[in-house]
Design an enzyme around this catalytic site. Structure first.
Site, short mmCIF file in Angstrom:
data_model
loop_
_atom_site.label_atom_id
_atom_site.label_comp_id
_atom_site.label_asym_id
_atom_site.label_seq_id
_atom_site.Cartn_x
_atom_site.Cartn_y
_atom_site.Cartn_z
N ASP A 1 0.82 -1.21 0.00
CA ASP A 1 0.00 0.00 0.00
C ASP A 1 0.86 1.26 0.00
OD1 ASP A 1 -2.68 1.31 0.43
OD2 ASP A 1 -1.67 2.00 2.24
N GLU B 1 0.97 -0.46 -5.09
CA GLU B 1 0.00 0.60 -5.30
C GLU B 1 0.80 1.89 -5.37
OE1 GLU B 1 -3.25 3.55 -3.63
OE2 GLU B 1 -1.75 2.64 -2.37
#
Length: 655
Positions: free
Chosen positions: A330, A383
């Site tokens: 993330d 990401e």
């Protein structure tokens, strides 16, 4: 907030700490201090152990700036003077000790006293493998014993996770996928997901499931992205073995498991990692580097060798102990840029005067190197929301070493295009065609994720223009376009049946909508897309190779129509994808094709089965010897309104 406990003067029959017992070797300490120990979970934390003929627990915690460290728990009345640990003499900063009599299920914390200002605090074990159910915050002595049944999967999972394999990901938040209304609307436990979620994902044809972070987190509303327990699955849904059962069952049913993992920041809850030993141990001391202004959280100090060892150990832990097949990392952009979410004057340049976080870059490379070195049959997915180059390229070529990267540009352009009234779409045709200009610069995943259906953005169905019929047709068209476009696929739960409401983490998905025909149609369409996608190598085997894609016609902006070919390694594997982004049906629409013969219609989003008007090509079309779009042959198609049509090429002629 950490919960307080009444100190009990009574204690169980637990013996004093035994010193001189250690699971750590000199080599462990050397690797730890070098930032190259990737399995610290076997050494630090609480480990059931037998020493000197006694059973108990060996405790070890890194707190180099503490003056005193003690274990407090339900076995000693939470008294800080009952079981002090001893600092190792090797300058590692690790405190350790063996406490006979402590058993599985015991609750504990570390009581730390700092050299600075006599600061005292109780901390959750950073290496705890189990915790109390939040809002309680104690660690729990546990083991990870489990009889796995996925041996065959583990031996062959490299095939399912290869870059040339189909990858259709069902992104899931375990707390809100399905709830039990008759029991205070509680979420399903891991063990309940093991049957219900697994059956659903398998039947829908998804190849992978991706869980929003299951790592322990104090604030449920963070969805797991504010992690305190980097080695513990949240106790909200059950014990560690129950999560193992969920992964095991998915594997036995042929579904890969990806876990969201958050090494970018951590929350400032007192019981967690923040200001751990009375100093800024895990984070930077200067808030211009150590505090995230957007998320109000702390940023890891990647320049500290021990921190890198701990984070990489966390990543390997989930892969090795829980058989996780991949990690979606993330907020990589927030790690790469020192000025992320900061204004001028609010950040500190690197040693060369730039905004790149050199230590974070090295950490990400070390992370990917360790994972692919030891587990080449897994994947890491970034990401990363900027144009940072070579995110999914090998380290030896100067890349960050990820296997894949989310294509945020495609997602933003596509959803912006689909939100427009079809009458205006022709003026934004480039939002469809531009993505191919960079589609092969990285190994992309096409994400329609949870981030697009929260915070007032509305559901996917709600974003679509027009009346209800057009909204559903647009949604089917969106999914059909995505499955035809180069790149692996990701869809957030609820989107697959056209949920009207945006996602609410406190509620179940609106499963009752499946009593209505339009929602059934969308779900059936996604299911058929998944099965077609997995069946046709042209749609996945060359996702990251430009030779697997060819435009048929990208210039028909006036009619808001695009058409392209997807190609597999086998010359027979050619599929024509045609998208009509207007509600106007188009008859006798001619497209040039590379070979003559019968082009079979594989899927048509306007079929009545999916809730469409039933227009199409009656199973397929025969090509004509009429040159078009640079080809000697062409087909004349009926393009239904707001639709996508897939056609399979006839077999290649013998050469």
């Amino acid at each position: 907030m950490a919960t307080t406990r009444t100190k009990d003067k009574k204690t169980k029959s637990i013996q004093p700490v035994q010193q001189g017992i250690s699971l750590l070797t000199e080599h462990d300490i050397y690797l730890f201090k070098e930032g190259r120990h990737v399995r610290l979970y076997d050494k630090l934390g609480a480990h059931l152990h037998t020493a000197n003929g006694a059973t108990g627990v060996y405790f070890a915690v890194w707190a180099p700036n503490a003056r005193l460290v003690a274990v407090v728990g339900d076995f000693n009345g939470w008294r800080s003077n009952a079981h002090p640990l001893m600092a190792r003499a090797d300058d590692s900063g690790i405190w350790e000790g063996f406490i006979p009599g402590v058993t599985r299920g015991a609750q504990y914390k570390y009581h730390l006293t700092s050299h600075q200002n006599n600061y005292q605090v109780e901390k959750t074990d950073p290496f705890a493998i189990h915790t109390e159910t939040p809002p309680r915050t104690a660690s729990v002595v546990w083991d990870l014993d489990y009889q796995w049944g996925d041996k065959t999967w583990m031996q062959e999972r490299g095939k399912a996770n290869a870059l040339s394999a189909p990858m259709s990901i069902y992104e899931t938040h375990l707390g809100s996928w399905k709830r039990v209304p008759d029991e205070d609307n509680r979420p399903l436990r891991y063990s309940e997901h093991a049957s219900q979620l697994t059956d659903y994902v398998r039947d829908m044809g998804f190849t992978h499931v991706e869980f929003l972070p299951v790592t322990e987190h104090p604030f449920y509303g963070s969805w797991g992205y504010q992690t305190t327990g980097y080695f513990a699955p949240t106790a909200r849904y059950g014990a560690p073995q129950e999560f193992m059962q969920l992964v095991d069952r998915l594997h036995q049913d042929g579904v890969s498991v990806i876990l969201d993992w958050v090494p970018s920041h951590f929350p400032t809850d007192e019981h967690g990692l923040v200001y751990f030993d009375g100093t800024y141990l895990f984070e930077h001391a200067d808030p211009q580097r150590g505090f995230h202004p957007e998320w109000k959280s702390s940023i890891f100090n990647y320049g500290r060798h021990e921190v890198r060892s701990i984070l990489i150990s966390s990543a390997l832990f989930w892969i090795e102990k829980y058989h996780i097949d991949g990690l979606r990392v993330d907020a990589v952009a927030s790690m790469l840029y020192l000025d992320y979410a900061r204004k001028d004057g609010e950040w500190i340049p690197n040693e060369y005067g730039g905004k790149e976080n050199i230590h974070a870059i090295q950490f990400l490379r070390d992370l990917n190197e360790a994972i692919y070195r030891d587990h080449p049959d897994t994947q890491t997915i970034a990401e990363e929301s900027t144009s940072w180059p070579m995110v999914s390229r090998p380290i030896y070529l100067g890349g960050l070493g990820f296997g894949m990267k989310w294509n945020m540009g495609w997602m933003h352009d596509t959803l912006d295009y689909f939100s427009r009234d079809p009458i205006h779409r022709k003026y934004h045709h480039d939002q469809l065609t531009f993505s191919i200009m960079y589609a092969f610069h990285e190994n992309f995943v096409l994400p329609i994720s949870h981030d697009e259906v929260v915070y007032g953005k509305g559901s996917l169905l709600g974003k679509m223009p027009g009346d209800d019929w057009q909204k559903f047709a647009n949604l089917r068209l969106l999914f059909g376009y995505m499955y035809g476009h180069p790149g692996k696929k990701l869809m957030f739960m609820g989107s697959e049946f056209g949920q009207w409401n945006e996602w609410n983490h406190d509620q179940s998905l609106d499963w009752h909508l499946l009593e209505q025909t339009p929602h059934q149609g969308v779900q059936h369409w996604v299911k058929d897309l998944n099965y077609l996608y997995r069946r046709e190598p042209a749609l996945y085997s060359r996702d990251f190779d430009s030779s697997g894609f060819e435009w048929a016609d990208l210039h028909d902006w006036e009619n808001s129509t695009i058409s392209f070919f997807r190609k597999g390694e086998n010359p027979d594997d050619v599929i024509l994808v045609v998208c009509n982004f207007t509600p106007v049906p188009r008859a006798n629409y001619r497209i040039g094709v590379p070979r003559g013969g019968y082009w079979r219609e594989l899927l048509n989003s306007d079929a009545t089965l999916y809730g469409g008007s039933g227009q199409g090509n009656v199973g397929g079309v025969e090509s004509a010897t009429l040159p078009c779009h640079g080809h000697y042959h062409s087909v004349s198609l009926t393009l239904p309104p707001l639709s996508v049509v897939y056609l399979k090429a006839p077999a290649a002629p013998d050469r």
